[in-house]
Design an enzyme around this catalytic site. Structure first.
Site, PDB file in Angstrom:
ATOM      1  N   ARG A 106      -1.978   2.089   4.347  1.00 46.51           N
ATOM      2  CA  ARG A 106      -1.477   1.977   2.971  1.00 46.51           C
ATOM      3  C   ARG A 106      -0.786   0.630   2.836  1.00 46.51           C
ATOM      4  O   ARG A 106      -0.579  -0.064   3.821  1.00 46.51           O
ATOM      5  CB  ARG A 106      -0.545   3.135   2.636  1.00 46.51           C
ATOM      6  CG  ARG A 106       0.668   3.238   3.534  1.00 46.51           C
ATOM      7  CD  ARG A 106       1.583   4.384   3.119  1.00 46.51           C
ATOM      8  NE  ARG A 106       2.595   4.610   4.140  1.00 46.51           N
ATOM      9  CZ  ARG A 106       3.519   5.555   4.081  1.00 46.51           C
ATOM     10  NH1 ARG A 106       3.545   6.398   3.072  1.00 46.51           N
ATOM     11  NH2 ARG A 106       4.408   5.697   5.035  1.00 46.51           N
ATOM     12  N   ASN A 144       5.879   3.051  -3.656  1.00 43.94           N
ATOM     13  CA  ASN A 144       6.552   3.886  -2.666  1.00 43.94           C
ATOM     14  C   ASN A 144       7.167   3.015  -1.584  1.00 43.94           C
ATOM     15  O   ASN A 144       6.489   2.142  -1.042  1.00 43.94           O
ATOM     16  CB  ASN A 144       5.546   4.846  -2.021  1.00 43.94           C
ATOM     17  CG  ASN A 144       6.227   5.870  -1.139  1.00 43.94           C
ATOM     18  OD1 ASN A 144       6.865   6.795  -1.620  1.00 43.94           O
ATOM     19  ND2 ASN A 144       6.114   5.689   0.170  1.00 43.94           N
ATOM     20  N   GLU A 145       8.438   3.234  -1.298  1.00 41.03           N
ATOM     21  CA  GLU A 145       9.134   2.481  -0.251  1.00 41.03           C
ATOM     22  C   GLU A 145       8.730   1.007  -0.243  1.00 41.03           C
ATOM     23  O   GLU A 145       8.187   0.496   0.745  1.00 41.03           O
ATOM     24  CB  GLU A 145       8.899   3.112   1.130  1.00 41.03           C
ATOM     25  CG  GLU A 145       9.575   4.459   1.281  1.00 41.03           C
ATOM     26  CD  GLU A 145       9.496   5.027   2.700  1.00 41.03           C
ATOM     27  OE1 GLU A 145       8.613   4.628   3.459  1.00 41.03           O
ATOM     28  OE2 GLU A 145      10.333   5.874   3.030  1.00 41.03           O
ATOM     29  N   CYS A 156      -1.014 -15.324   2.035  1.00 41.23           N
ATOM     30  CA  CYS A 156      -2.312 -15.743   1.482  1.00 41.23           C
ATOM     31  C   CYS A 156      -2.126 -16.938   0.544  1.00 41.23           C
ATOM     32  O   CYS A 156      -1.009 -17.363   0.269  1.00 41.23           O
ATOM     33  CB  CYS A 156      -2.964 -14.582   0.745  1.00 41.23           C
ATOM     34  SG  CYS A 156      -2.226 -14.255  -0.858  1.00 41.23           S
ATOM     35  N   CYS A 159       0.093 -16.202  -2.461  1.00 42.33           N
ATOM     36  CA  CYS A 159       1.525 -16.183  -2.134  1.00 42.33           C
ATOM     37  C   CYS A 159       2.036 -17.597  -1.905  1.00 42.33           C
ATOM     38  O   CYS A 159       3.153 -17.943  -2.283  1.00 42.33           O
ATOM     39  CB  CYS A 159       1.777 -15.310  -0.914  1.00 42.33           C
ATOM     40  SG  CYS A 159       1.615 -13.557  -1.306  1.00 42.33           S
ATOM     41  N   GLU A 306      13.142  11.865  -0.349  1.00 46.01           N
ATOM     42  CA  GLU A 306      12.459  12.509   0.775  1.00 46.01           C
ATOM     43  C   GLU A 306      13.530  12.888   1.794  1.00 46.01           C
ATOM     44  O   GLU A 306      14.116  12.016   2.437  1.00 46.01           O
ATOM     45  CB  GLU A 306      11.447  11.554   1.427  1.00 46.01           C
ATOM     46  CG  GLU A 306      10.368  11.074   0.471  1.00 46.01           C
ATOM     47  CD  GLU A 306       9.380  10.099   1.118  1.00 46.01           C
ATOM     48  OE1 GLU A 306       9.356   9.982   2.364  1.00 46.01           O
ATOM     49  OE2 GLU A 306       8.640   9.440   0.372  1.00 46.01           O
TER      50      GLU A 306
HETATM   51  C1  GLA Z   1       7.974   7.658   4.249  1.00 42.46           C
HETATM   52  C2  GLA Z   1       7.063   7.712   3.051  1.00 42.46           C
HETATM   53  C3  GLA Z   1       6.293   8.970   2.929  1.00 42.46           C
HETATM   54  C4  GLA Z   1       5.852   9.443   4.274  1.00 42.46           C
HETATM   55  C5  GLA Z   1       7.049   9.633   5.155  1.00 42.46           C
HETATM   56  C6  GLA Z   1       6.710  10.213   6.507  1.00 42.46           C
HETATM   57  O1  GLA Z   1       9.283   7.914   4.019  1.00 42.46           O
HETATM   58  O2  GLA Z   1       7.682   7.416   1.833  1.00 42.46           O
HETATM   59  O3  GLA Z   1       5.160   8.714   2.127  1.00 42.46           O
HETATM   60  O4  GLA Z   1       5.002   8.501   4.819  1.00 42.46           O
HETATM   61  O5  GLA Z   1       7.639   8.394   5.356  1.00 42.46           O
HETATM   62  O6  GLA Z   1       6.049   9.298   7.321  1.00 42.46           O
HETATM   63 ZN    ZN Z   2      -0.445 -12.765  -0.708  1.00 36.90          ZN
END
Ligand code: GLA
Ligand code: ZN
Length: 665
Positions: A106, A144-145, A156, A159, A306
């Protein structure tokens, strides 16, 4: 969001539709009020370039809604789909070795790539238009995160060009950039901004000034990436919140600045650790510090997006949380300022990388030990949460935490074991062990509300910050400064006009004339007639008038010279600690410094028992957390009534008690 407090991270797209209703019922039975969904489901939402399919998510939102459960929508931009990568491989990020990272995990994306950004704008606009007024949708989490998986990415061509643009805006001319970066060294002068690279691995060494600006740029890029999404969402979703799931002390993006885009901050709390070599099982003080920094990013209550709900682990797994431990960790989050807990994840996934990152339900989907434990927690805590919501800890001690100092020490750690964040945690630990609550404060923050301010490793200095520290102590504050303060300017160039720590010499009452990097060595320190150990570094200093020595070196060629000093300044006191004290010395020093500053511990120390307070105008809420599997006891304070717990003062294994004292008005 006054009365929403418990949720789960839910992935309906991983399971057959016929299961969804069972999930909704089980969630409802355990008191779950909300879910976060969709943050990795780009392909399901846009299976092909011109096909958008929100039907499945609409159904899931509606079905959960029938059971009283609301939805937080994640934008799926952390997982660009294969068709998009196939069509535009230039979206893939390039690491510092110049290697393209492939599809299959990801965050395989370059956040500055204009084509990627165009696809995101289209998708997020469609999602915001579609869900912006859905009453079952309460809020949003862009991506996400952010910053996770971006550690050495991306260098690249896109950037590089963005970096040049960013530098041009900052410096205007290459002359001023050359000066700020000290490019006369090794013939690194630039005649034109277009010559500047995105820093790839070099043959030998790096320019620390270039690297500091690069890290600032990377942080700003993430903020810009997020802002594009928050602007779109705000346009269509007027009554829904925007938050983001932070990762505590993670440092790729300046979380204080990112927080300005958000209604409130969220965080992912995994006490079991990530089972990577660099992140062992987290110690209790690290868990507490992590929650405190998250609260401090916006100085307001936060959410856990989370919260660990089972064994953690990808390829390698951690220990099974003992009965009661998941609840204790959740309550620890609440004690430090969480107003809501969303558990990761609802059901352990049968496929993909996270098959062993366990959820509330096991693979089988049949409720077991974890479901029953968390159900009890949620059902009993929901009414208490209404009561607690909005209350905040009110620490008397602040620790200065700065992303720029962190970056500067990443670039030049001095010693192989010196880390800015780890040193911060050493100071934190000594306070934690004495049950002294702590806020973290940015350099731009308000120092005045703290009796004691701890400012380790203030390496990059500016005249403004010097003045701020001097004013703080002048007005009665007690301040701890340490080794490696005032060494550099904000361009990461060494200061040359005075001895260290520059103008702060007047405040600290010392001058550092030499130093010793303790490679493969410790140093002995004599404090109150006892020998202690310190490591990493020794500042060798000369005292200015009125400065008192608290501790001396007791080994090496500087035996007998001052190591820790105390200097009255205005109405306050400045301490200077010229080394990294070992755990025992740190505890002894901070005990005395706190006593002098009249900082009051919440309770005398009890091993493995944590005390924390939240308060609002009416009440004080005292949390007492037993982190051990043994019975513990503490003496209950007067006038408190028990809000949670069996017998006040007696803690069963992993029990958490909450006591309330109404304030006299
Ligand atoms: C992170 C992510 C989640 C999942 C957890 C567990 O905190 O935000 O999507 O990947 O870790 O690995
Ligand atoms: Zn880049």
């Amino acid at each position: 969001m006054k009365n929403l407090h418990f949720g789960v991270d839910y992935y309906p797209e991983h399971w057959e539709k016929k299961r969804w209703e069972t999930d909704a019922k089980l969630m409802q039975q355990m008191g779950i009020q909300m879910v976060r969904m969709a943050e990795f489901s780009w392909h399901k939402l846009q299976p092909e370039e011109n096909i958008y399919d929100f039907e499945w998510l609409d159904q899931a939102i509606a079905l959960l809604g029938n059971y009283g459960i609301r939805t937080i929508v994640g934008t799926p931009t952390a997982a660009p789909p294969a068709w998009l990568i196939q069509k535009h491989p230039e979206i893939l990020p390039v690491d510092r070795d110049g290697r393209v990272r492939g599809f299959g995990g990801r965050h395989h994306d370059c956040q500055s790539n204009p084509i990627y950004r165009e696809y995101i704008r289209k998708l997020v606009t469609k999602m915001a238009q579609h869900y912006g007024e859905n009453p079952l949708v309460i809020g949003w989490q862009p991506d996400n995160e952010l910053g996770n998986s971006h550690q050495d990415l991306c260098t690249c061509e896109s950037c590089r060009q963005q970096f040049q643009k960013w530098l041009k805006k900052k410096y205007q001319t290459t002359d001023s950039l050359n000066k700020a970066w000290g490019t006369a060294f090794w013939s690194q002068e630039y005649n034109d901004f277009s010559e500047i690279p995105a820093p790839r691995i070099t043959v030998t060494g790096e320019n620390p000034s270039t690297m500091l600006d690069w890290k600032r740029f990377c942080s700003d890029l993430i903020i810009d990436f997020t802002e594009e999404q928050t602007q779109i969402i705000r346009k269509y979703a007027k009554n829904q919140f925007i938050t983001h799931n932070y990762m505590g002390f993670a440092n790729k993006v300046d979380y204080y600045k990112l927080g300005e885009l958000l209604d409130f901050v969220s965080h992912d709390q995994y006490p079991g650790g990530f089972y990577l070599p660099e992140t062992p099982h987290e110690k209790n003080h690290v868990l507490a510090a992590t929650l405190d920094i998250v609260r401090s990013y916006k100085q307001q209550p936060f959410w856990i997006m989370e919260q660990q709900s089972g064994i953690t682990g990808w390829e390698i797994m951690g220990r099974a949380p003992a009965p009661g431990q998941l609840s204790a960790w959740s309550l620890q989050s609440i004690a430090h300022g969480a107003d809501a807990i969303v558990f990761f994840r609802w059901r352990t996934c049968a496929m993909g990388t996270e098959q062993y990152w366990h959820g509330i339900l096991p693979h089988s989907g049949i409720p077991g030990r974890r479901y029953e434990e968390l159900k009890e927690l949620v059902l009993t805590m929901s009414p208490v949460m209404n009561h607690l919501a909005g209350s905040m800890p009110k620490p008397q001690v602040g620790i200065v935490f700065s992303f720029e100092q962190e970056y500067a020490f990443q670039i030049q750690p001095h010693h192989k074991d010196l880390s800015y964040t780890k040193q911060i945690l050493k100071y934190y630990q000594a306070l934690y062990q004495q049950n002294i609550p702590v806020d973290f404060v940015p350099e731009q923050g308000n120092f005045d509300k703290y009796k004691l301010l701890v400012a380790p490793l203030q390496y990059l200095m500016s005249p403004d910050l010097e003045q701020k520290y001097m004013d703080y102590v002048q007005n009665g504050g007690h301040l701890i400064l340490t080794m490696r303060t005032g060494v550099k300017d904000r361009n990461n160039l060494c200061m040359t006009d005075q001895e260290l720590p520059g103008k702060l010499r007047e405040l600290a009452g010392i001058e550092v004339l030499d130093y010793d990097c303790l490679r493969d060595a410790h140093v002995q320190v004599l404090f109150q007639g006892q020998q202690f150990q310190a490591d990493i570094w020794s500042d060798l200093m000369r005292l200015l008038p009125d400065t008192k020595v608290l501790a001396n070196y007791a080994s090496e060629f500087y035996t007998g010279e001052p190591c820790v000093t105390q200097h009255p300044y205005g109405q306050g006191i400045c301490y200077y600690i010229g080394t990294q004290p070992g755990e025992d010395l740190m505890r002894e020093l901070l005990t005395i410094i706190c006593q002098t500053a009249e900082v009051t511990p919440l309770n005398p120390a009890i091993e493995d028992v944590e005390f924390m307070v939240r308060e609002n105008e009416n009440s004080q809420f005292l949390f007492v957390i037993n982190h051990s599997n043994e019975t513990k006891s503490y003496s209950t304070p007067e006038l408190y009534k028990l809000l949670r717990g069996v017998q006040a003062g007696i803690l069963a294994a992993y029990e958490v008690q909450i006591l309330e004292r109404t304030k006299n008005k």
